[in-house]
Design a protein around this motif. Structure first.
Motif, PDB file in Angstrom:
ATOM      1  N   TYR A 494     -22.792   6.756  -0.321  1.00  0.00           N
ATOM      2  CA  TYR A 494     -23.405   8.072  -0.529  1.00  0.00           C
ATOM      3  C   TYR A 494     -24.897   8.041  -0.199  1.00  0.00           C
ATOM      4  N   ASN A 495     -25.260   7.294   0.838  1.00  0.00           N
ATOM      5  CA  ASN A 495     -26.663   7.269   1.248  1.00  0.00           C
ATOM      6  C   ASN A 495     -27.130   8.684   1.591  1.00  0.00           C
ATOM      7  N   GLY A 496     -28.243   9.075   1.012  1.00  0.00           N
ATOM      8  CA  GLY A 496     -28.766  10.411   1.248  1.00  0.00           C
ATOM      9  C   GLY A 496     -28.414  11.395   0.155  1.00  0.00           C
ATOM     10  N   TRP A 497     -27.427  11.033  -0.680  1.00  0.00           N
ATOM     11  CA  TRP A 497     -27.115  11.872  -1.841  1.00  0.00           C
ATOM     12  C   TRP A 497     -27.508  11.159  -3.122  1.00  0.00           C
ATOM     13  N   TYR A 498     -26.962   9.972  -3.355  1.00  0.00           N
ATOM     14  CA  TYR A 498     -27.343   9.183  -4.524  1.00  0.00           C
ATOM     15  C   TYR A 498     -28.448   8.180  -4.169  1.00  0.00           C
ATOM     16  N   SER A 499     -29.185   8.482  -3.158  1.00  0.00           N
ATOM     17  CA  SER A 499     -30.360   7.683  -2.795  1.00  0.00           C
ATOM     18  C   SER A 499     -31.433   8.642  -2.302  1.00  0.00           C
ATOM     19  N   ASP A 500     -32.643   8.129  -2.151  1.00  0.00           N
ATOM     20  CA  ASP A 500     -33.764   8.977  -1.725  1.00  0.00           C
ATOM     21  C   ASP A 500     -33.925   9.012  -0.214  1.00  0.00           C
ATOM     22  N   ASP A 501     -32.967   8.498   0.530  1.00  0.00           N
ATOM     23  CA  ASP A 501     -33.068   8.482   1.989  1.00  0.00           C
ATOM     24  C   ASP A 501     -33.216   9.890   2.548  1.00  0.00           C
ATOM     25  N   ARG A 502     -34.124  10.037   3.468  1.00  0.00           N
ATOM     26  CA  ARG A 502     -34.168  11.265   4.253  1.00  0.00           C
ATOM     27  C   ARG A 502     -32.940  11.320   5.149  1.00  0.00           C
ATOM     28  N   LEU A 503     -32.355  12.490   5.282  1.00  0.00           N
ATOM     29  CA  LEU A 503     -31.125  12.585   6.057  1.00  0.00           C
ATOM     30  C   LEU A 503     -31.324  12.145   7.500  1.00  0.00           C
ATOM     31  N   ALA A 504     -32.490  12.393   8.052  1.00  0.00           N
ATOM     32  CA  ALA A 504     -32.753  12.007   9.436  1.00  0.00           C
ATOM     33  C   ALA A 504     -32.694  10.504   9.636  1.00  0.00           C
ATOM     34  N   LYS A 505     -32.829   9.730   8.566  1.00  0.00           N
ATOM     35  CA  LYS A 505     -32.833   8.265   8.668  1.00  0.00           C
ATOM     36  C   LYS A 505     -31.433   7.660   8.557  1.00  0.00           C
ATOM     37  N   LEU A 506     -30.449   8.436   8.117  1.00  0.00           N
ATOM     38  CA  LEU A 506     -29.116   7.876   7.889  1.00  0.00           C
ATOM     39  C   LEU A 506     -28.507   7.224   9.127  1.00  0.00           C
ATOM     40  N   PRO A 507     -28.682   7.799  10.343  1.00  0.00           N
ATOM     41  CA  PRO A 507     -28.073   7.142  11.515  1.00  0.00           C
ATOM     42  C   PRO A 507     -28.614   5.745  11.788  1.00  0.00           C
ATOM     43  N   ASN A 508     -29.751   5.396  11.192  1.00  0.00           N
ATOM     44  CA  ASN A 508     -30.331   4.073  11.423  1.00  0.00           C
ATOM     45  C   ASN A 508     -29.669   2.982  10.573  1.00  0.00           C
ATOM     46  N   THR A 554     -24.452  11.543   8.632  1.00  0.00           N
ATOM     47  CA  THR A 554     -23.550  10.466   8.222  1.00  0.00           C
ATOM     48  C   THR A 554     -22.524  10.187   9.315  1.00  0.00           C
ATOM     49  N   LEU A 555     -22.049  11.221   9.992  1.00  0.00           N
ATOM     50  CA  LEU A 555     -21.125  11.025  11.097  1.00  0.00           C
ATOM     51  C   LEU A 555     -21.797  10.310  12.263  1.00  0.00           C
ATOM     52  N   GLU A 556     -23.095  10.572  12.485  1.00  0.00           N
ATOM     53  CA  GLU A 556     -23.832   9.805  13.494  1.00  0.00           C
ATOM     54  C   GLU A 556     -23.871   8.324  13.123  1.00  0.00           C
ATOM     55  N   MET A 557     -24.105   8.044  11.844  1.00  0.00           N
ATOM     56  CA  MET A 557     -24.091   6.657  11.381  1.00  0.00           C
ATOM     57  C   MET A 557     -22.716   6.039  11.603  1.00  0.00           C
ATOM     58  N   ALA A 558     -21.673   6.782  11.244  1.00  0.00           N
ATOM     59  CA  ALA A 558     -20.316   6.260  11.359  1.00  0.00           C
ATOM     60  C   ALA A 558     -19.952   5.934  12.804  1.00  0.00           C
ATOM     61  N   ALA A 559     -20.439   6.741  13.733  1.00  0.00           N
ATOM     62  CA  ALA A 559     -20.104   6.544  15.141  1.00  0.00           C
ATOM     63  C   ALA A 559     -20.632   5.220  15.683  1.00  0.00           C
ATOM     64  N   LYS A 560     -21.584   4.615  14.986  1.00  0.00           N
ATOM     65  CA  LYS A 560     -22.182   3.361  15.439  1.00  0.00           C
ATOM     66  C   LYS A 560     -21.537   2.125  14.827  1.00  0.00           C
ATOM     67  N   VAL A 561     -20.528   2.315  13.980  1.00  0.00           N
ATOM     68  CA  VAL A 561     -19.872   1.177  13.317  1.00  0.00           C
ATOM     69  C   VAL A 561     -18.663   0.778  14.163  1.00  0.00           C
ATOM     70  N   PRO A 562     -18.724  -0.355  14.869  1.00  0.00           N
ATOM     71  CA  PRO A 562     -17.674  -0.674  15.839  1.00  0.00           C
ATOM     72  C   PRO A 562     -16.320  -0.965  15.223  1.00  0.00           C
TER      73      PRO A 562
END
Length: 639
Positions: A494-508, A554-562
């Protein structure tokens, strides 16, 4: 292996709230698989009900046996007794208590029952004929939450604990010709030794939440039948009879549409295992073509029918193979709660179809995680029919008493009942043993015991658990010690919801695992109140805009997980949760649904739907290419 399977099945017994399961002390009640397709007399409909918050129907105020004034199950008409004896004293009268329509939780019986936790008594009368010679009558409950005692005509006939799996009792000798009275005590209160323990993140739907029926079977009948397609191309059957003539009985399996038939003879325990080559005309079940076959198991006077799909599921490296082909699970999680402002966990065919249609057609999905407990067989049968792959789990959830043998016994009983009920459902590909459990030696031992049970009961499916990961900076590592024991890894993030991550940083954020195994993002999500909008540059949590952007990133992040092979975000529909009490945005609801409790789509629904549409098109293109290559190979002359 098969001997171990049936020792497990026969060893499962009732687990009363706070009590241990005596695994070898008495035989299991009937399994009665596919009972919903057998001829039966429904006992659904109007029942009388009455609360018993101090449980004085079970014990007097000094702790002894309850007296006549509080004994709820006694087979007397209270009004008649009071008229004939003015000095008679009763503290109850179920025959003149309010009426509720069952199945359905008592949450909907009356406004004051909204947050009631405790004991409720149910009673009704029904007409029945005496069982004919050579027949037996079973009383079956689809589920009752959580601990249940059942009385027929003033006598206790059995108990069950666990709010999500079926149970049945042989009532052949207890039935009367004519009018019968059934009384059921259901207690929703759970202890730390129960599964789940008292603290969860969903509603406790106490009561009789699934159908009740009287099922008539021959004296010796097919109690359990497991039919499946094996990876080596055979249709296999494991059959167990129950009754005086269970040994040495001829058993036959028939699939008429495939012109398939094979048979054998049961051993001394009433068990037979057999197989036959799968016919070439067999069409394998898949989300794109959910073919089901009428399948008959015949044993003397008994014929058990079921609708069964045939498919294979396996893991190769970091891929999940359905019928030998790699598949991506385009899914979402779902609670057993119907659409509407006042759900009561009455999961009718119509209610279940409404939710599964949102997943299959609205989201372009092919997969659903049935969280966090076994759902109704209405749902799993519809998943078979509609073509949705299923993750099925038991509520080993959060604060389990890992060192308590009672808790382990309860979990093992529930897992067995769940698997035995649903092993013939082609849609189910994953059995899950836990959700978000803290790592520790006692926990690891507990879960490994469950994993061993699953593999003994069903070696044709995959085993998983929803785990937690460790994050350092922008790197998330999956290093749970259970990894070697599982076929498929699953992570709630739940990165970005139960954390202070900015949503723009999630794909990283990147993901690492020491094992070459497929990964499912079993949960991710953000809450939004339907209709609440914040179109600013930094939208507020609980707005539809925040939830939609959370999904995009989050879907951008997921797309990078091989090695990611599936997703089941949290969750299709807003659901009741008493722990969620923000007076503006929650009001007793977990708002992470992509649709509201009444079915209104939020903006994030379209975000996920579009992602899954693209994935489905890519998958269809790949399938077409495989078909073209297969056709070319058939045209190529052999030398």
């Amino acid at each position: 292996m098969l001997q171990r399977i049936f020792r497990l099945i026969l060893g499962v017994v009732a687990v009363t709230a706070g009590g241990a399961a005596a695994a070898q002390s008495k035989p299991q009640r009937p399994a009665l698989v596919a009972a919903d397709l057998r001829p039966h007399q429904s006992l659904d409909g109007p029942w009388r009900w009455s609360i018993d918050p101090y449980r004085d129907g079970f014990a007097g105020f000094h702790g002894g046996e309850p007296g006549p004034s509080t004994r709820r199950w006694q087979d007397r008409t209270i009004a008649d007794v009071e008229r004939s004896d003015p000095r008679a004293l009763f503290e109850f009268d179920l025959q003149r208590s309010p009426v509720a329509q069952l199945p359905g939780s008592w949450i909907g019986h009356a406004p004051e029952m909204r947050l009631y936790q405790g004991l409720v008594w149910y009673q009704r009368s029904f007409e029945a004929a005496s069982p004919k010679p050579g027949q037996r009558t079973m009383l079956r409950f689809g589920a009752a939450d959580y601990s249940t005692r059942v009385y027929l005509n003033g006598k206790e006939i059995g108990r069950h604990s666990g709010g999500f799996t079926p149970f049945a009792f042989d009532v052949t000798k207890a039935l009367k010709a004519g009018t019968n009275q059934i009384t059921v005590a259901v207690d929703s209160a759970r202890t730390d030794a129960d599964v789940p323990p008292p603290v969860t993140d969903w509603e406790t739907y106490g009561g009789i939440t699934r159908s009740v029926s009287l099922v008539t079977v021959p004296e010796t009948y097919v109690d359990d039948a497991w039919i499946r397609l094996t990876n080596d191309g055979r249709v296999a059957a494991t059959i167990r009879l129950d009754g005086l003539n269970q040994a040495g009985r001829t058993v036959r399996v028939r699939v008429p549409a495939l012109d398939l038939q094979f048979e054998g003879t049961t051993d001394a325990r009433g068990i037979w295992n057999g197989s036959a080559p799968a016919p070439k005309m067999l069409k394998r079940w898949s989300p794109e073509a959910p073919t089901l076959y009428d399948t008959l198991v015949e044993a003397g006077p008994d014929t058990l029918t079921d609708k069964i799909g045939f498919r294979t599921i396996e893991v190769r490296g970091d891929e999940i193979l359905l019928n030998g082909h790699s598949i991506f699970l385009r899914g979402i999680s779902m609670h057993e709660e119907e659409l509407g402002k006042n759900p009561v966990r009455a999961m009718t065919h119509t209610a279940a179809r409404a939710l599964l249609t949102e997943i299959k057609q609205g989201l372009n999905g092919n997969f659903v995680r049935l969280a966090h407990y076994p759902h109704s067989e209405v749902v799993t049968r519809l998943a078979d029919e509609m073509g949705l792959l299923v993750w099925s789990e038991i509520p080993v959830y959060w604060r389990v008493a890992w060192d308590n043998p009672e808790a382990l016994a309860a979990a093992r009983a529930m897992m067995t009942e769940n698997i035995v009920r649903d092993r013939n459902r082609a849609s189910i590909i994953l059995w899950s043993v836990a959700n978000e459990t803290p790592i520790g030696e006692a926990r690891n031992k507990f879960l490994r015991t469950l994993i061993g049970d699953v593999r003994a009961l069903d070696d044709s499916r995959l085993v998983t658990a929803a785990l937690l990961s460790r994050r350092e900076g922008d790197v998330s590592t999956i290093d749970d010690p259970l990894i070697p024991d599982l076929d498929v890894l699953a992570i709630n993030t739940y990165n970005g919801w139960y954390s202070d991550d900015r949503l723009a940083k999630l794909p990283n954020i990147s993901w690492r695992s020491p094992a070459t195994k497929p990964l499912i993002f079993s949960e991710f999500g953000a809450a939004a109140l339907a209709g609440y909008h914040d179109v600013g540059a930094d939208p507020h949590k609980f707005s539809e805009e925040f939830q939609a952007e959370y999904y995009r990133r989050t879907l951008e992040m997921a797309a990078k997980v091989p090695f990611l092979r599936g997703m089941s975000p949290w969750i299709i529909k807003d659901f009741r949760s008493p722990r969620r009490q923000h007076p503006v945005y929650q009001q007793g609801w977990n708002r992470k649904g992509l649709i509201s409790e009444t079915g209104a789509h939020k903006a994030a629904f379209d975000v996920l739907s579009e992602d899954y549409r693209r994935r489905a098109e890519a998958s269809a293109k790949l399938t077409a290419q495989r078909g073209d290559k297969a056709e070319d190979s058939r045209k190529t002359p052999a030398f």
